[in-house]
Design an enzyme around this catalytic site. Sequence first.
Site, PDB file in Angstrom:
ATOM      1  N   LYS A   1     137.370  65.372  68.678  1.00 45.54           N
ATOM      2  CA  LYS A   1     138.745  65.982  68.025  1.00 45.54           C
ATOM      3  C   LYS A   1     139.765  65.004  68.578  1.00 45.54           C
ATOM      4  CE  LYS A   1     141.403  67.811  65.033  1.00 45.54           C
ATOM      5  NZ  LYS A   1     140.814  67.425  63.872  1.00 45.54           N
TER       6      LYS A   1
ATOM      7  N   TRP B   1     131.503  63.911  74.972  1.00 46.27           N
ATOM      8  CA  TRP B   1     131.439  62.558  74.356  1.00 46.27           C
ATOM      9  C   TRP B   1     130.988  61.953  75.274  1.00 46.27           C
ATOM     10  CZ3 TRP B   1     133.700  58.616  73.632  1.00 46.27           C
ATOM     11  CH2 TRP B   1     133.653  57.777  72.690  1.00 46.27           C
TER      12      TRP B   1
ATOM     13  N   GLU C   1     134.762  58.798  58.156  1.00 44.33           N
ATOM     14  CA  GLU C   1     134.063  59.673  58.838  1.00 44.33           C
ATOM     15  C   GLU C   1     133.406  60.531  58.856  1.00 44.33           C
ATOM     16  OE1 GLU C   1     138.203  61.090  61.299  1.00 44.33           O
ATOM     17  OE2 GLU C   1     139.049  61.348  59.920  1.00 44.33           O
TER      18      GLU C   1
ATOM     19  N   ARG D   1     135.263  69.297  70.605  1.00 43.58           N
ATOM     20  CA  ARG D   1     135.462  67.066  71.000  1.00 43.58           C
ATOM     21  C   ARG D   1     134.459  67.045  71.805  1.00 43.58           C
ATOM     22  NH1 ARG D   1     140.277  68.895  73.346  1.00 43.58           N
ATOM     23  NH2 ARG D   1     139.653  68.017  75.360  1.00 43.58           N
TER      24      ARG D   1
ATOM     25  N   ASN E   1     136.039  65.627  82.429  1.00 42.92           N
ATOM     26  CA  ASN E   1     136.288  65.228  81.064  1.00 42.92           C
ATOM     27  C   ASN E   1     137.137  63.928  81.285  1.00 42.92           C
ATOM     28  OD1 ASN E   1     137.153  64.409  78.754  1.00 42.92           O
ATOM     29  ND2 ASN E   1     138.514  66.227  78.466  1.00 42.92           N
ATOM     30  N   GLY E   2     137.127  62.893  81.078  1.00 42.04           N
ATOM     31  CA  GLY E   2     138.046  61.606  81.228  1.00 42.04           C
ATOM     32  C   GLY E   2     136.725  60.486  81.627  1.00 42.04           C
TER      33      GLY E   2
ATOM     34  N   HIS F   1     143.578  38.758  46.794  1.00 41.73           N
ATOM     35  CA  HIS F   1     143.941  37.112  48.121  1.00 41.73           C
ATOM     36  C   HIS F   1     142.464  37.618  49.292  1.00 41.73           C
ATOM     37  CE1 HIS F   1     147.829  37.011  47.401  1.00 41.73           C
ATOM     38  NE2 HIS F   1     148.056  38.563  47.539  1.00 41.73           N
TER      39      HIS F   1
ATOM     40  N   CYS G   1     135.491  64.950  75.815  1.00 45.10           N
ATOM     41  CA  CYS G   1     134.475  66.413  76.226  1.00 45.10           C
ATOM     42  C   CYS G   1     135.370  67.739  76.240  1.00 45.10           C
ATOM     43  CB  CYS G   1     133.835  66.085  77.764  1.00 45.10           C
ATOM     44  SG  CYS G   1     133.011  64.899  78.273  1.00 45.10           S
TER      45      CYS G   1
ATOM     46  N   LYS H   1     138.567  58.750  55.744  1.00 41.47           N
ATOM     47  CA  LYS H   1     138.206  60.306  55.523  1.00 41.47           C
ATOM     48  C   LYS H   1     137.411  60.277  55.431  1.00 41.47           C
ATOM     49  CE  LYS H   1     140.452  62.950  57.684  1.00 41.47           C
ATOM     50  NZ  LYS H   1     141.146  62.185  57.983  1.00 41.47           N
TER      51      LYS H   1
ATOM     52  N   GLU I   1     144.528  56.050  54.062  1.00 40.41           N
ATOM     53  CA  GLU I   1     143.875  57.576  55.038  1.00 40.41           C
ATOM     54  C   GLU I   1     142.599  58.438  54.079  1.00 40.41           C
ATOM     55  OE1 GLU I   1     143.418  61.064  56.796  1.00 40.41           O
ATOM     56  OE2 GLU I   1     144.490  59.240  57.226  1.00 40.41           O
TER      57      GLU I   1
HETATM   58  C1  AGP Z   1     141.096  61.379  62.304  1.00 41.20           C
HETATM   59  O1  AGP Z   1     140.609  62.009  61.216  1.00 41.20           O
HETATM   60  C2  AGP Z   1     141.010  61.573  63.458  1.00 41.20           C
HETATM   61  N1  AGP Z   1     140.266  62.516  63.929  1.00 41.20           N
HETATM   62  C3  AGP Z   1     141.536  60.637  64.272  1.00 41.20           C
HETATM   63  O2  AGP Z   1     141.637  59.103  64.221  1.00 41.20           O
HETATM   64  C4  AGP Z   1     142.936  60.958  64.965  1.00 41.20           C
HETATM   65  O3  AGP Z   1     143.942  61.130  63.769  1.00 41.20           O
HETATM   66  C5  AGP Z   1     143.495  60.685  65.511  1.00 41.20           C
HETATM   67  O4  AGP Z   1     142.263  60.324  66.853  1.00 41.20           O
HETATM   68  C6  AGP Z   1     144.771  60.749  66.373  1.00 41.20           C
HETATM   69  O5  AGP Z   1     144.353  61.917  66.784  1.00 41.20           O
HETATM   70  P1  AGP Z   1     145.706  62.853  67.202  1.00 41.20           P
HETATM   71  O6  AGP Z   1     146.530  62.973  65.859  1.00 41.20           O
HETATM   72  O7  AGP Z   1     145.001  64.088  67.997  1.00 41.20           O
HETATM   73  O8  AGP Z   1     146.659  61.983  67.949  1.00 41.20           O
END
Ligand code: AGP
Length: 611
Positions: free
Chosen positions: A606, A73, A491, A27, A99-100, A507, A2, A488, A484
């Site tokens: 994020k 969140w 996501e 966030r 937050n937590g 395989h 959050c 992307k 990667e």
């Molecule tokens: C990547 O686009 C995501 N936002 C997520 O996988 C991110 O890389 C992961 O949560 C790690 O975050 P960090 O690099 O802030 O530790």
Amino acid sequence: MCGIVGYIGTRDAYPVILKGLKRLEYRGYDSAGVALINGGLKVYKKKGRVADLEEILIGKAVSGHIGIGHTRWATHGEPSDRNAHPHVSNSGSFAMIHNGIIENYAQIKNELLKKGCTFKSDTDTEVLLNFIEDIKRNNEGTLEEALRYALKRITGAYCILLIDKDDPHTIIAARKGSPLVIGIGRHEHFLASDASPIVEYTKEVVYVNDYEIAIVRADELILKNLGNEKQTPFITKLDMELAAIEKGGYDHFMLKEIFEQPQTIYDCLRGRLDADKGTITMSGIQQYAEQIMHAPRIIMIACGTSWHAGLVAEYIFEELCRIPVEVEYASEFRYRHPVINKGDVIIAISQSGETADTLVAIETAKEQGAIILGVLNVVGSSIARVSHAGAYTHAGPEIGVASTKAFTAQLAVLTMIALKIAHQKKAIDEERYHVLCKELMAVPDKVAIVLEQNDNIKKLAEKYKDAYDFLYLGRGYNFPVALEGALKLKEISYIHAEGYPAAEMKHGPIALVDETLPVVFVATKDAYHQKIVSNMQEIKARKGKVISIITEGDEVSPALSDDVVIVPPADEIVAPMLSVIPLQLLAYYIGIAKGYDVDKPRNLAKSVTVE
Ligand code: AGP
């Protein structure tokens, strides 16, 4: 994860909090709320975006010089008005945001239910708040004392802000595991999960440490530990500009951050790599160079995109430094009871520096004697404070939830570290070393050339946006890039996609291939190129749609591909910083074509500050 904002001072709190919540919305964006004190406690909250909250508050009583705000969140309790923060205690006196995750909240809730306490939400936060109120009532102590006692009884992670309707001059805050920054102004204080809501008001900040409580008034900031001992606030100056957290004319932060990469990679190299002299200056690494050079092994620990950067670094460190490397998912490493040998070097890779899985994993390894080096983007973050040393990636604030510029900056830093250690260790010859220094310094200009393919990639996105699945394939250094690219796309466009080592396809996954499946090959020229051309033929033989990221001058791959994106020639060690760019743009434009909010993809946040 959050977003938390608080304000106390001479200004009207609501506009400061609202703007702050908008800055922190990356966030979490399941619900938003604000609590203000002005002749009583006013609490407003709404499921949805901060803009939805703003909408319902037009014309409402939102004045007052003290307030707290939250963007959520969801962890405990689905996104809804009643689970939105702030929560209000049974007596109506206290409001709190959090937050937590409070891990033992169910047990505490049962104790409180037996005492007749009632709950309006399903959240762990409301349980903690009523627990604090119960302690205060039974011990007739201050709110601060009740909070301190409660924090000793709970387990989990928290950053909380607490206000009392009968004390409109004080915000009480506390943190453990979740980030909290306090901005110091003239007769005012700003509280937030990170510096982005604070930078436009002041550059003077205090990063609150774990197990600290902050008593915040307009003209006073007191820090204490859970033992009620005063702590001296350590004031640092923010090196962040407001422009860095604005869109700068781009439609989305993600696109802005993709196009910032020529500059951010250069900013990462600047003052460190002198390719003409062949020198690499990294003071945060130099002090541990001996340990790194003689490390029995290096363990990269990270999550998500940062884990992919670790995987590319595995290839680079093993090739250049001849040191065995393991790449660990932080969440698995943490609970796998890993074997840590004396002298092991851990490299923690994280954009936010706040990812709980990575933070807890390195704390475990540190307790067992490992050296912790951080490769991080956010200055002063929790992982930075746990690490022995490290290097920042200087990519500037990354607001788009999908990590882009932080990934290429992580690769630039990890490549510099590997080159520096390999050179000091004499694991590579001078000529190779100097060639690679020049190759690395040439990357920013080559990325600018790749970005010129923007319109071509936009057309590709239009062509493939309705696919149900995607397969991303690469070999060697390009295998993690394929992973990667798939991440992307998942996501941003919510299309299922898998990254695979190209040879591994035979395989099993090749069973997925038919004329409806786009297969993206990351096939820039390298030692494996001949092999990956054969893999392209295998896909074509099954009528798969081949999209290839290839090196300029590659005359073979275009004949085997339905579509190609060409990148400038580069050494295979630095090529991942080029070949990932088209994959970032492809995901972006497919997400746009499908009408999604690419800066705030559903269900994501994020920085993941809970395990
Ligand atoms: C990547 O686009 C995501 N936002 C997520 O996988 C991110 O890389 C992961 O949560 C790690 O975050 P960090 O690099 O802030 O530790």
